[in-house]
Design a protein around this motif. Structure first.
Motif, PDB file in Angstrom:
ATOM      1  N   TRP A  96      -6.274  21.023  22.932  1.00 23.44           N
ATOM      2  CA  TRP A  96      -5.975  22.122  22.028  1.00 23.44           C
ATOM      3  C   TRP A  96      -5.859  21.646  20.585  1.00 23.44           C
ATOM      4  N   THR A  97      -5.370  20.415  20.381  1.00 25.37           N
ATOM      5  CA  THR A  97      -5.315  19.870  19.021  1.00 25.37           C
ATOM      6  C   THR A  97      -6.716  19.740  18.457  1.00 25.37           C
ATOM      7  N   MET A  98      -7.670  19.307  19.281  1.00 26.62           N
ATOM      8  CA  MET A  98      -9.069  19.239  18.842  1.00 26.62           C
ATOM      9  C   MET A  98      -9.564  20.625  18.423  1.00 26.62           C
ATOM     10  N   PHE A  99      -9.379  21.606  19.289  1.00 29.20           N
ATOM     11  CA  PHE A  99      -9.868  22.954  19.000  1.00 29.20           C
ATOM     12  C   PHE A  99      -9.211  23.530  17.752  1.00 29.20           C
ATOM     13  N   SER A 100      -7.879  23.389  17.665  1.00 35.77           N
ATOM     14  CA  SER A 100      -7.151  24.007  16.560  1.00 35.77           C
ATOM     15  C   SER A 100      -7.524  23.402  15.208  1.00 35.77           C
ATOM     16  N   ALA A 101      -8.001  22.156  15.213  1.00 31.49           N
ATOM     17  CA  ALA A 101      -8.473  21.551  13.963  1.00 31.49           C
ATOM     18  C   ALA A 101      -9.878  22.044  13.621  1.00 31.49           C
ATOM     19  N   PHE A 102     -10.773  22.011  14.593  1.00 30.80           N
ATOM     20  CA  PHE A 102     -12.165  22.392  14.315  1.00 30.80           C
ATOM     21  C   PHE A 102     -12.311  23.870  13.962  1.00 30.80           C
ATOM     22  N   VAL A 103     -11.494  24.745  14.560  1.00 27.92           N
ATOM     23  CA  VAL A 103     -11.642  26.176  14.304  1.00 27.92           C
ATOM     24  C   VAL A 103     -11.276  26.528  12.862  1.00 27.92           C
ATOM     25  N   LEU A 104     -10.449  25.689  12.219  1.00 30.81           N
ATOM     26  CA  LEU A 104     -10.055  25.964  10.837  1.00 30.81           C
ATOM     27  C   LEU A 104     -11.181  25.703   9.845  1.00 30.81           C
ATOM     28  N   LEU A 105     -12.263  25.108  10.314  1.00 31.33           N
ATOM     29  CA  LEU A 105     -13.431  24.963   9.445  1.00 31.33           C
ATOM     30  C   LEU A 105     -13.980  26.330   9.037  1.00 31.33           C
ATOM     31  N   ILE A 106     -13.765  27.342   9.880  1.00 29.16           N
ATOM     32  CA  ILE A 106     -14.287  28.688   9.597  1.00 29.16           C
ATOM     33  C   ILE A 106     -13.596  29.317   8.382  1.00 29.16           C
ATOM     34  N   PRO A 107     -12.244  29.435   8.363  1.00 31.20           N
ATOM     35  CA  PRO A 107     -11.626  30.037   7.175  1.00 31.20           C
ATOM     36  C   PRO A 107     -11.789  29.185   5.922  1.00 31.20           C
ATOM     37  N   ALA A 108     -11.828  27.855   6.077  1.00 34.45           N
ATOM     38  CA  ALA A 108     -12.025  27.015   4.898  1.00 34.45           C
ATOM     39  C   ALA A 108     -13.389  27.283   4.267  1.00 34.45           C
ATOM     40  N   ALA A 109     -14.407  27.399   5.110  1.00 30.81           N
ATOM     41  CA  ALA A 109     -15.745  27.707   4.591  1.00 30.81           C
ATOM     42  C   ALA A 109     -15.791  29.105   3.979  1.00 30.81           C
ATOM     43  N   ALA A 110     -15.081  30.062   4.600  1.00 32.10           N
ATOM     44  CA  ALA A 110     -15.043  31.419   4.059  1.00 32.10           C
ATOM     45  C   ALA A 110     -14.374  31.437   2.684  1.00 32.10           C
ATOM     46  N   MET A 111     -13.287  30.686   2.539  1.00 32.76           N
ATOM     47  CA  MET A 111     -12.616  30.603   1.238  1.00 32.76           C
ATOM     48  C   MET A 111     -13.535  29.981   0.198  1.00 32.76           C
ATOM     49  N   PRO A 121     -14.183  42.531  -3.043  1.00 30.85           N
ATOM     50  CA  PRO A 121     -13.122  43.500  -2.779  1.00 30.85           C
ATOM     51  C   PRO A 121     -11.920  42.832  -2.095  1.00 30.85           C
ATOM     52  N   LEU A 122     -10.784  43.499  -2.177  1.00 33.37           N
ATOM     53  CA  LEU A 122      -9.540  42.943  -1.653  1.00 33.37           C
ATOM     54  C   LEU A 122      -9.643  42.621  -0.173  1.00 33.37           C
ATOM     55  N   TRP A 123     -10.368  43.427   0.595  1.00 33.78           N
ATOM     56  CA  TRP A 123     -10.389  43.220   2.039  1.00 33.78           C
ATOM     57  C   TRP A 123     -11.013  41.876   2.421  1.00 33.78           C
ATOM     58  N   THR A 124     -11.921  41.338   1.589  1.00 30.77           N
ATOM     59  CA  THR A 124     -12.510  40.038   1.918  1.00 30.77           C
ATOM     60  C   THR A 124     -11.461  38.933   1.832  1.00 30.77           C
ATOM     61  N   TYR A 125     -10.580  39.026   0.838  1.00 23.88           N
ATOM     62  CA  TYR A 125      -9.490  38.046   0.721  1.00 23.88           C
ATOM     63  C   TYR A 125      -8.521  38.188   1.895  1.00 23.88           C
ATOM     64  N   LEU A 126      -8.249  39.426   2.269  1.00 23.03           N
ATOM     65  CA  LEU A 126      -7.338  39.656   3.396  1.00 23.03           C
ATOM     66  C   LEU A 126      -7.927  39.110   4.694  1.00 23.03           C
ATOM     67  N   ALA A 127      -9.235  39.296   4.899  1.00 21.62           N
ATOM     68  CA  ALA A 127      -9.872  38.825   6.128  1.00 21.62           C
ATOM     69  C   ALA A 127      -9.878  37.297   6.192  1.00 21.62           C
ATOM     70  N   ALA A 128     -10.274  36.654   5.098  1.00 21.88           N
ATOM     71  CA  ALA A 128     -10.303  35.189   5.082  1.00 21.88           C
ATOM     72  C   ALA A 128      -8.898  34.617   5.231  1.00 21.88           C
ATOM     73  N   GLY A 129      -7.932  35.259   4.569  1.00 18.33           N
ATOM     74  CA  GLY A 129      -6.551  34.795   4.690  1.00 18.33           C
ATOM     75  C   GLY A 129      -6.016  34.946   6.097  1.00 18.33           C
ATOM     76  N   ALA A 130      -6.387  36.033   6.760  1.00 11.59           N
ATOM     77  CA  ALA A 130      -5.925  36.250   8.128  1.00 11.59           C
ATOM     78  C   ALA A 130      -6.426  35.150   9.060  1.00 11.59           C
ATOM     79  N   ILE A 131      -7.687  34.744   8.887  1.00 11.92           N
ATOM     80  CA  ILE A 131      -8.230  33.672   9.727  1.00 11.92           C
ATOM     81  C   ILE A 131      -7.564  32.337   9.396  1.00 11.92           C
ATOM     82  N   ALA A 132      -7.258  32.128   8.120  1.00 16.49           N
ATOM     83  CA  ALA A 132      -6.571  30.889   7.720  1.00 16.49           C
ATOM     84  C   ALA A 132      -5.195  30.792   8.364  1.00 16.49           C
ATOM     85  N   GLY A 133      -4.639  31.934   8.775  1.00 13.93           N
ATOM     86  CA  GLY A 133      -3.352  31.928   9.448  1.00 13.93           C
ATOM     87  C   GLY A 133      -3.346  31.119  10.732  1.00 13.93           C
TER      88      GLY A 133
END
Length: 477
Positions: A96-111, A121-133
């Motif tokens: 799970w540590t492997m997965f939880s690290a690799f999956v964060l590549l998605i919000p980082a790339a989105a940011m 628009p505001l919703w794009t920031y909200l969506a990317a921020g939600a994934i970064a959570g």
């Protein structure tokens, strides 16, 4: 020869096993757990740094909008901590540590894409921020995993180090932001994000090579249900709202509040961003360091005693912030001279106290269930398994509920700024909560029973365990 990453028959309470190699294995897993959680926390709080690169005239987000995005990021991290708590038992801590690290590549790339294309628009920031959570949820799986690796006598230290090392990610990414602003200006956020894309890859690969899975980890759905119905579960979660919720909430808000203050004192947005970045990291840094030391202090003095006095000090410190916020002129965030110094000093003190409280509350969790397991009438191995299962479950639940405090911090600040242009009302609310938390701690865990009297009435379900009687370990008292 390929090393197996599965350890059977793990028992950290077995002194012989611990001294003959168990400690070395636990420390190796702890080191990579800290690193992966550290990077995850950094990505979770990435938006708190990116706001320094987001002047309103370029990106179109005002202060309430930024507080809203911060709130969504903390909310996602809080909610996902519950399934993340169960994940280590289902998939294994290493996996799970492997997965939880690799999956964060998605919000980082989105940011990275959003920052390179301002005006979204505001919703794009909200969506990317939600994934970064997702990065905030890493805490629950990491803490549950490390809780299973260490013996009861060292849990306070190990959990404090794991959590504090992870929390340091909040300060580290702010230092990275400071360096980038100082060297490349406040129009180069891609350097910050690019670095963390690399670190996420290192964390995932390192976990794959150096961490281990423990089969039959004692965190399960039934234990989660038990602690959700349990009085201690609710009380300790409430206390963690006040400590960790404050830490993560203020970590998101501190940089923005400093920037607004500097702009209100006549600085350009670029100057304000640089000066805010020079100071912002100090708060999360102090909170992370005191969390590391707070685990040892709580092991020695008692978790509830440290928690009680921490909340008292937090209430007093927040009242100092109330005073400084009333000195703002015209609702534009202007503070001058001694008021600005007091504002900064009070905030740093508050950060340090949140770290101490984070450690003391988490020290209480395994100690509470260890004490209650003694009255179950089980054999030693079954009793230890029950204690670890319920402590691990509550670590996840309390972590999730506590992180909701960060959502509350940012939404309260947003409402306060919208209503009056200052944080005065928000600080009054925070101070009142800290007073309530101190009183609850005293009433539930510090009250001295009369001779022969049970100090706390518990639930009577079979899984709840016995009531505390005043003979529990010092970590509770």
């Amino acid at each position: 020869m390929t090393r197996s990453h599965v350890i059977e028959n793990w028992d950290p309470e077995d002194t012989g096993q611990w001294e003959s190699g168990g400690r070395r294995i636990a420390m190796r897993n702890l080191r990579w757990s800290v690193f992966a959680e550290h990077v995850g926390f950094s990505v979770w709080t990435l938006f708190a740094v990116l706001v320094l690169f987001m002047p309103e005239d370029v990106y179109g987000l005002d202060a309430p909008d930024k507080f809203l995005v911060s709130a969504v990021v903390t909310l996602t991290g809080a909610v996902l901590r519950v399934p993340y708590t169960l994940a280590t038992a289902v998939f294994g801590g290493r996996n799970w540590t492997m997965f939880s690290a690799f999956v964060l590549l998605i919000p980082a790339a989105a940011m990275l894409w959003i920052m390179a294309n301002p005006g979204q628009p505001l919703w794009t920031y909200l969506a990317a921020g939600a994934i970064a959570g997702l990065g905030g949820a890493n805490f629950a799986s990491s803490m549950t995993n490390i809780n299973a690796f260490f013996p009861q006598r060292q849990k306070g230290w190990a959990l404090g180090l794991n959590a504090g090392g992870g929390n340091l990610g909040v300060a580290t990414i702010q230092v990275v932001g400071l360096i980038v602003i100082a060297l490349a200006g406040n129009r180069s956020p891609h350097w910050v994000i690019g670095l963390y894309l690399l670190l996420l890859a290192v964390a995932g690969i390192g976990a794959a090579l150096r961490m281990d899975n423990l089969p039959h980890q004692p965190v399960d759905v039934q234990s989660m249900k038990d602690v959700a119905r349990d009085r201690d579960g609710w009380v300790l979660s409430l206390l963690y709202i006040g400590t960790f919720g404050s830490f993560i909430g203020f970590s998101f808000a501190f940089g923005q509040m400093l920037t607004m203050t500097f702009v209100g004192n006549g600085q350009t947005p670029g100057q304000a961003a640089l000066h805010a970045a020079q100071l912002t990291f100090l708060g999360p840094l102090l909170g992370s360091l005191t969390r590391m030391g707070g685990g040892r202090l709580s092991d020695r003095l008692g978790g509830s005693r440290v928690t009680f006095w921490t909340f008292c000090a937090m209430a007093v410190t927040t009242l100092a912030l109330v005073y400084t916020s009333t000195l703002q002129s015209g609702g534009d965030g202007t503070l001058s001279g001694g008021a600005l110094v007091l504002f900064f000093a009070a905030f740093l003190t508050l950060f340090a106290l949140t770290g101490m409280g984070n450690a003391s509350v988490y020290t209480m969790i395994p100690a509470v269930f260890e004490a209650r397991s003694r009255g179950l009438g089980l054999g030693e191995s079954e009793r230890a398994a029950w204690s670890r299962a319920h402590a691990g479950a509550l670590i996840g639940v309390a972590g999730a509920v506590g992180a909701l405090g960060g959502f509350g911090i940012n939404m309260t600040l947003r409402a306060s700024y919208q209503a009056s242009g200052s944080a005065t009302t928000a600080f009054v609310v925070f101070a009142a909560f800290y007073v309530i938390a101190a009183l609850v701690t005293r009433a539930v865990y510090l009250r001295r029973p009369e001779v022969g009297e049970v100090s706390i009435t518990r639930t009577t379900t079979p899984s709840a365990g016995p009531p505390l009687t005043g003979d529990e370990p010092a970590a509770i008292r």
